[in-house]
Each structure stands twice: as structure tokens, then as C-alpha cells.
Design a protein around this motif. Structure first.
Motif, short mmCIF file in Angstrom:
data_model
loop_
_atom_site.label_atom_id
_atom_site.label_comp_id
_atom_site.label_asym_id
_atom_site.label_seq_id
_atom_site.Cartn_x
_atom_site.Cartn_y
_atom_site.Cartn_z
N LEU A 243 0.54 -1.19 0.10
CA LEU A 243 -0.21 0.11 -0.14
C LEU A 243 0.72 1.56 -0.29
CD1 LEU A 243 -2.80 -1.35 2.90
CD2 LEU A 243 -2.76 -1.25 0.08
N ALA A 244 0.88 2.31 -0.81
CA ALA A 244 1.46 3.49 -1.33
C ALA A 244 0.69 4.49 -0.43
CB ALA A 244 1.99 4.03 -2.50
N GLY A 245 -0.86 4.52 0.23
CA GLY A 245 -1.18 5.21 1.12
C GLY A 245 -2.71 4.87 1.18
N THR A 246 -3.24 5.12 2.46
CA THR A 246 -4.30 4.61 2.86
C THR A 246 -5.15 6.04 2.95
OG1 THR A 246 -4.36 2.70 3.36
CG2 THR A 246 -6.30 3.34 3.88
N TYR A 247 -6.17 6.38 2.39
CA TYR A 247 -7.22 7.42 2.54
C TYR A 247 -8.64 7.03 3.43
CZ TYR A 247 -11.42 10.45 2.77
OH TYR A 247 -12.09 11.51 2.71
N SER A 248 -8.92 7.70 4.87
CA SER A 248 -9.62 6.69 5.69
C SER A 248 -10.70 8.01 6.46
CB SER A 248 -9.22 5.90 7.34
OG SER A 248 -10.50 5.19 7.73
N GLY A 249 -11.83 8.34 5.77
CA GLY A 249 -12.76 9.48 5.45
C GLY A 249 -14.00 9.27 6.78
N ALA A 250 -13.75 9.72 7.59
CA ALA A 250 -14.84 9.41 8.61
C ALA A 250 -15.46 8.29 9.21
CB ALA A 250 -16.61 10.13 8.15
N PRO A 251 -14.59 7.42 9.60
CA PRO A 251 -14.52 6.08 10.07
C PRO A 251 -15.04 5.45 10.71
CG PRO A 251 -11.89 6.31 10.71
CD PRO A 251 -12.62 8.33 9.77
N PRO A 252 -16.27 4.58 10.40
CA PRO A 252 -16.98 3.62 12.08
C PRO A 252 -16.10 3.12 12.57
CG PRO A 252 -17.82 2.84 9.93
CD PRO A 252 -16.44 4.11 9.74
N ALA A 253 -14.83 4.03 13.92
CA ALA A 253 -13.60 2.90 14.39
C ALA A 253 -13.78 2.47 15.42
CB ALA A 253 -12.41 3.60 14.48
N GLY A 415 -10.82 17.01 -2.29
CA GLY A 415 -10.18 17.05 -3.18
C GLY A 415 -8.49 17.22 -2.43
N ASP A 416 -8.39 17.28 -1.66
CA ASP A 416 -7.45 17.32 -0.13
C ASP A 416 -7.09 15.78 -0.34
OD1 ASP A 416 -7.22 19.71 -0.29
OD2 ASP A 416 -8.22 20.73 1.47
N ALA A 417 -8.01 15.22 -0.26
CA ALA A 417 -7.96 13.56 0.45
C ALA A 417 -6.94 12.93 -1.16
CB ALA A 417 -8.74 12.99 0.71
N ILE A 418 -7.56 13.63 -2.82
CA ILE A 418 -7.33 13.19 -3.48
C ILE A 418 -6.07 13.16 -3.63
CG2 ILE A 418 -7.53 13.22 -5.89
CD1 ILE A 418 -10.66 12.56 -5.20
N ASP A 419 -5.56 14.83 -3.99
CA ASP A 419 -4.30 14.84 -3.61
C ASP A 419 -3.62 14.42 -2.59
OD1 ASP A 419 -5.13 17.35 -5.63
OD2 ASP A 419 -5.28 18.39 -4.01
N TRP A 420 -3.99 14.30 -1.99
CA TRP A 420 -2.71 13.19 -0.81
C TRP A 420 -2.44 11.99 -1.55
CZ3 TRP A 420 -2.78 9.14 2.01
CH2 TRP A 420 -2.02 8.50 3.07
N LEU A 421 -3.80 11.62 -1.95
CA LEU A 421 -3.39 9.88 -2.26
C LEU A 421 -2.40 9.95 -3.99
CD1 LEU A 421 -3.70 7.56 -1.43
CD2 LEU A 421 -6.67 7.18 -2.53
N THR A 422 -2.79 11.03 -4.08
CA THR A 422 -2.45 11.69 -5.92
C THR A 422 -0.30 11.19 -5.21
OG1 THR A 422 -3.84 12.11 -6.98
CG2 THR A 422 -2.05 12.31 -7.97
N ASP A 423 -0.21 12.37 -4.26
CA ASP A 423 1.11 12.94 -3.75
C ASP A 423 1.40 11.33 -3.25
OD1 ASP A 423 1.16 15.19 -4.55
OD2 ASP A 423 0.57 15.70 -2.76
N ARG A 424 0.85 10.15 -2.83
CA ARG A 424 1.42 8.73 -2.48
C ARG A 424 1.64 8.50 -3.80
NH1 ARG A 424 0.76 11.85 0.91
NH2 ARG A 424 3.08 12.90 -0.21
N LEU A 425 0.62 8.24 -5.00
CA LEU A 425 0.53 6.98 -5.41
C LEU A 425 2.22 7.39 -6.60
CD1 LEU A 425 -2.77 7.03 -6.50
CD2 LEU A 425 -1.45 5.05 -5.39
N ALA A 426 2.59 9.18 -6.68
CA ALA A 426 3.82 9.30 -7.57
C ALA A 426 4.79 8.80 -6.72
CB ALA A 426 3.19 10.68 -7.39
N GLY A 427 5.24 8.73 -5.71
CA GLY A 427 6.32 8.24 -4.41
C GLY A 427 6.67 9.21 -3.85
N ARG A 428 5.81 10.13 -3.44
CA ARG A 428 6.20 11.69 -2.41
C ARG A 428 6.03 11.13 -1.12
NH1 ARG A 428 2.81 14.46 -6.32
NH2 ARG A 428 4.27 14.88 -8.20
N PRO A 429 6.86 11.31 0.38
CA PRO A 429 6.72 11.20 1.69
C PRO A 429 5.41 11.84 1.26
CG PRO A 429 8.74 12.53 0.99
CD PRO A 429 8.13 12.26 -0.32
#
Length: 441
Positions: A243-253, A415-429
Motif C-alpha cells: 500500500l502506497a497510501g490509505t485515505y480513511s474518511g469519517a471511519p466508524p472505528a 479534493g485534498d484527500a485525492i491530492d494526498w493520495l495522488t502524491d503517495r501514488l507518485a512516490g512522494r513521502p
């Protein structure tokens, strides 16, 4: 049934924002066709008697027509979709057929390396088979006199496709597939279905996805719980899926806290979906349900078992579980009184294992449907385990209705969530914001 506050304007507004296409319910084409609230479920969704041995193995696939699609020079925009059925493993260790969809994007991936793949775990769709997210790609708005299903996850899917990211979306166990009831918010079923969707996409011939493709997970609400679970389960269940990155929004943990919050809310019907799913996953709980639920409660569980989220909002919003029990106790009271139920919910708790790869936890600070405090607690739990956590509290004013308090952060943060995930997929820490949690809401 007592009169309840109606929210038709909200449901129609959500549909309008999606540019949804209405799909009229079709009559059953054959005597053995599965019909859910007037909608005939395509025969594709009927699992065979025998499934492949390997998790993620394809059972069948076919072309999936996207309702929102335009012609392009290199094929349809935003991409070409395939309906999937694949094998997974449920929370009892038994094989289960799961449906979903893969979309090959028309857009190029512009960040170098292999085209990435994101598994989208849908938010709450309902429990009727007609509510499946893969059907929502074909019919963003499915409505008749008995059901209302809105494919609201299409927005995030299309935004990912526009970036050149391949997308696979899971319908989860029993949602779409007609052989069982959907095990709503089941930690293992959801996490397994997400990870096996990645494997299924890799097994699909004729795509640009390879084992070298970076993999991300995206989910909000029920989907946020499923991706969070998948990130915890990945090392043991799917070591072949890095996994390069995981976005978990409003998780019912913490389902105990979520149960208290949704009782009497706009989405009170979700209580029945959870109970129905628990009883399917662990039939030993059935005597407890039979002891505590009165005729009205059992009727509500049966009624809601074929409903989508739109139906539940229109028919059961503001319902209180005290009207469903033999002694007027709430479902939270029943859980507190029954050790077997407490133990079952305790086993659903997310946050007790370190997630694989970087994770982004987002939660609306005024979310009172999937409570902010328990979602923030997940970020704290993961930080204490040394995980690479980006914590994103979404600050917005309270909007008066719990459903709006929950839905607004999805849109505001997407938008911010997809930006963050795109950065992880592109290999940015990613870095970590755990250090800032003590001073953040």
C-alpha cells in the motif's frame, strides 16, 4: 409507523449534484430472477455454486456501460469499465463472491512509473442488492415507487480517473451478489473485500495495471472503516498488495459509539443494516435478537434489508430503536446488557493494529453521525503504534442535521484527500502529523 421528518429535498439535491440519470425499474425477465424493491438484479450478480480457491481470483467479468461517459479520440471518457465478480473470504473464513467494477482510465498517468491503482470502498449504500456501487456507475440514480439509490461515489471515482489513476470499486460481501445479505460495517468482510478487489483488478486481462502499479485505498464513512481495516489487515491477509497510501474518511472505528450516535438520527435505518449483518456473520446472536426485538423491530429489520440509503432517509429518519424492543430499551442498552453483543462489537474495533503504509484520517469536527471523537481516537491509536498518520480535522460550522454534518466534510475534503493520495501514488513521502494531534480538534 409514526410520522417522521422527511428529507426529499436533500436526497434530490444530492442526485442533482451528480448529474444523475434515472433508471426505471424493469420487470423480472425470468421466474428465477432476483427482484429487490421492484428492481431486477442482473443475472451477472448471481454467484455460482463453486468459487475459485484463491482470494481475488476472477469468477466472471463483462463490459459495464458507464452512464456518464463521452466519446474520446482514444476511447470513451473518462474510461472503459468492466463489471467484476471475484472471490474473497468472509469473517468466518468461508469463501464469498464479491462484485464490483474496474475502470481503465482514458487519461494518462503523468507522474512517472507504472499507472497506479486505487481501490474505492464505497460509503453507505444500503442493504438491498440494487444499491451496489457498481450498479451506481451504470445508473447514478435508480428510482421507482419503492427505492431510491444514488451513486454518490461516482464523483470521487471520476476525479481519480481524470488523473490517470485506474480504479477498482468493491460492492462488499452481499451487496449486489444475490446469495447473501450485506454484512454492513463488518471489519473483516469489508477489509478483505477491498484488498481482494486489488487482486481482482490485477487478474483482469487487457488492463494497464501490473504488479508494479502503486496501490492506494480510498474510502469515506463505511468506506473509511473498510479502508482502515484493510490497511491493518494487509500484512497478514494480503502481503502481495503493498500500500502506497490509505485515505480513511469519517471511519466508524468504534461501532458502540456509532450505534449511540445514529439512533434517532437521519440515518437511523443503518442500525437495522448493522444488526442484519451481525446476525448473518454470527447466527449465534439470533436468540439475543429474538429476545429483545418486538414485532415492530423485526419488521423494520426485514423492511430495511432491501432498502438503499435514500429509502432509509425518506422512511426511517429520526426513528428511535426504543420503538423496536420488547421493553423500550435502546439498542445501545441491549448491547450493554448482553456480553455476547459487547464481545462481537469489540472484535469489530479498528485501531488495535498498526496500519500498513501511510494513512490519512479525516473527520468533520462537527460530525455527529459517525462521531468525530471516535474517528480522532483512531488517529491517536495509530500514532501510538508508530504509524505514519496524516490527521485532517475538517472544520465546518454545524449544519443542523446530522446527515449534513456528516456529508459536508466528504465534499469539502475530497479534493485534498485525492491530492494526498495522488502524491503517495507518485512516490512522494507523506510525513506525519502525529506530533500536532494534542493541539488539534
Amino acid at each position: 409507523m409514526p410520522a417522521r421528518t422527511r428529507l426529499p429535498v436533500l436526497a434530490l439535491a444530492v442526485a442533482a449534484c451528480l448529474g444523475a440519470q434515472a433508471a426505471a425499474a424493469l420487470p423480472a425477465a425470468a421466474s428465477d430472477a432476483v427482484v429487490s424493491r421492484g428492481v431486477t438484479i442482473p443475472a451477472f450478480y448471481d454467484p455460482p455454486a463453486t468459487l475459485p480457491a484463491a482470494d481475488g481470483a476472477l469468477v466472471r467479468s463483462e463490459h459495464l456501460p458507464l452512464a456518464l461517459s463521452l466519446p474520446g479520440l482514444d476511447g470513451p471518457l473518462p474510461g472503459r469499465a468492466t463489471r467484476l465478480m471475484y472471490k474473497s473470504t468472509d469473517s468466518t473464513g468461508s469463501p464469498v463472491a464479491v462484485t464490483g467494477a474496474y475502470i481503465e482510465p482514458a487519461a494518462a498517468w503523468k507522474h512517472g512509473g507504472a499507472r497506479p491503482l486505487v481501490a474505492v470502498a464505497p460509503g453507505t449504500m444500503g442493504q438491498g442488492d440494487q444499491c451496489a456501487a457498481s450498479l451506481g456507475l451504470e445508473h447514478p440514480l435508480s428510482v421507482n415507487a419503492r427505492t431510491l439509490s444514488v451513486g454518490y461515489e461516482d464523483l470521487a471515482i471520476y476525479r481519480l480517473l481524470a488523473r490517470g489513476v485506474a480504479v477498482v470499486v468493491t460492492d462488499y460481501a452481499g451487496l449486489g451478489a444475490t446469495d447473501r445479505l450485506h454484512t454492513y460495517v463488518n471489519r473483516l468482510d469489508g477489509g478483505h473485500a477491498v484488498l481482494d478487489a486489488v487482486r481482482a483488478a490485477r487478474n483482469l486481462p487487457g488492463t494497464s495495471v501490473t504488479t508494479a502499479s502503486p496501490v492506494g485505498l480510498y474510502g469515506y464513512s463505511q468506506g473509511g472503516g473498510a479502508t482502515a481495516s484493510a490497511a491493518e489487515l494487509q500484512p497478514a491477509y494480503a502481503p502481495d498488495v503493498t500500500l502506497a497510501g490509505t485515505y480513511s474518511g469519517a471511519p466508524p472505528a468504534d461501532l458502540t459509539a456509532v450505534t449511540r450516535a445514529i439512533d434517532g438520527s437521519d440515518l437511523a435505518g443503518a442500525l437495522a443494516w448493522a444488526v442484519n449483518g451481525f446476525l448473518q456473520a454470527d447466527p449465534a446472536l439470533r436468540p439475543i435478537a429474538d429476545k429483545h426485538l418486538d414485532a415492530a423491530g423485526k419488521a423494520a429489520l426485514q423492511d430495511l434489508s432491501t432498502m438503499c440509503v435514500g429509502d432509509a432517509i425518506l422512511s426511517y429518519n429520526s426513528a428511535h430503536s426504543t420503538a423496536w424492543t420488547t421493553d423500550g430499551s435502546s439498542l445501545s442498552d441491549v448491547i450493554a446488557a448482553e456480553p455476547a453483543l459487547r464481545d462481537f462489537l469489540d472484535r469489530q474495533r479498528i485501531g488495535r493494529a498498526k496500519p500498513a503504509g501511510p494513512v490519512r484520517v479525516a473527520t468533520g469536527v462537527n460530525d455527529d453521525l459517525v462521531p468525530h471523537a471516535q474517528a480522532r481516537a483512531l488517529a491517536v491509536d495509530w500514532c501510538r503504534k508508530g504509524a505514519d498518520v496524516t490527521y485532517a480535522p475538517v472544520v465546518a460550522p454545524p449544519l443542523g442535521r446530522s446527515l449534513l454534518n456528516h456529508f459536508a466534510p466528504l465534499i469539502a475534503d475530497q479534493g485534498d484527500a485525492i491530492d494526498w493520495l495522488t502524491d503517495r501514488l507518485a512516490g512522494r513521502p507523506a510525513g506525519s502529523t502525529c506530533w500536532s494531534l494534542p493541539v488539534r480538534p
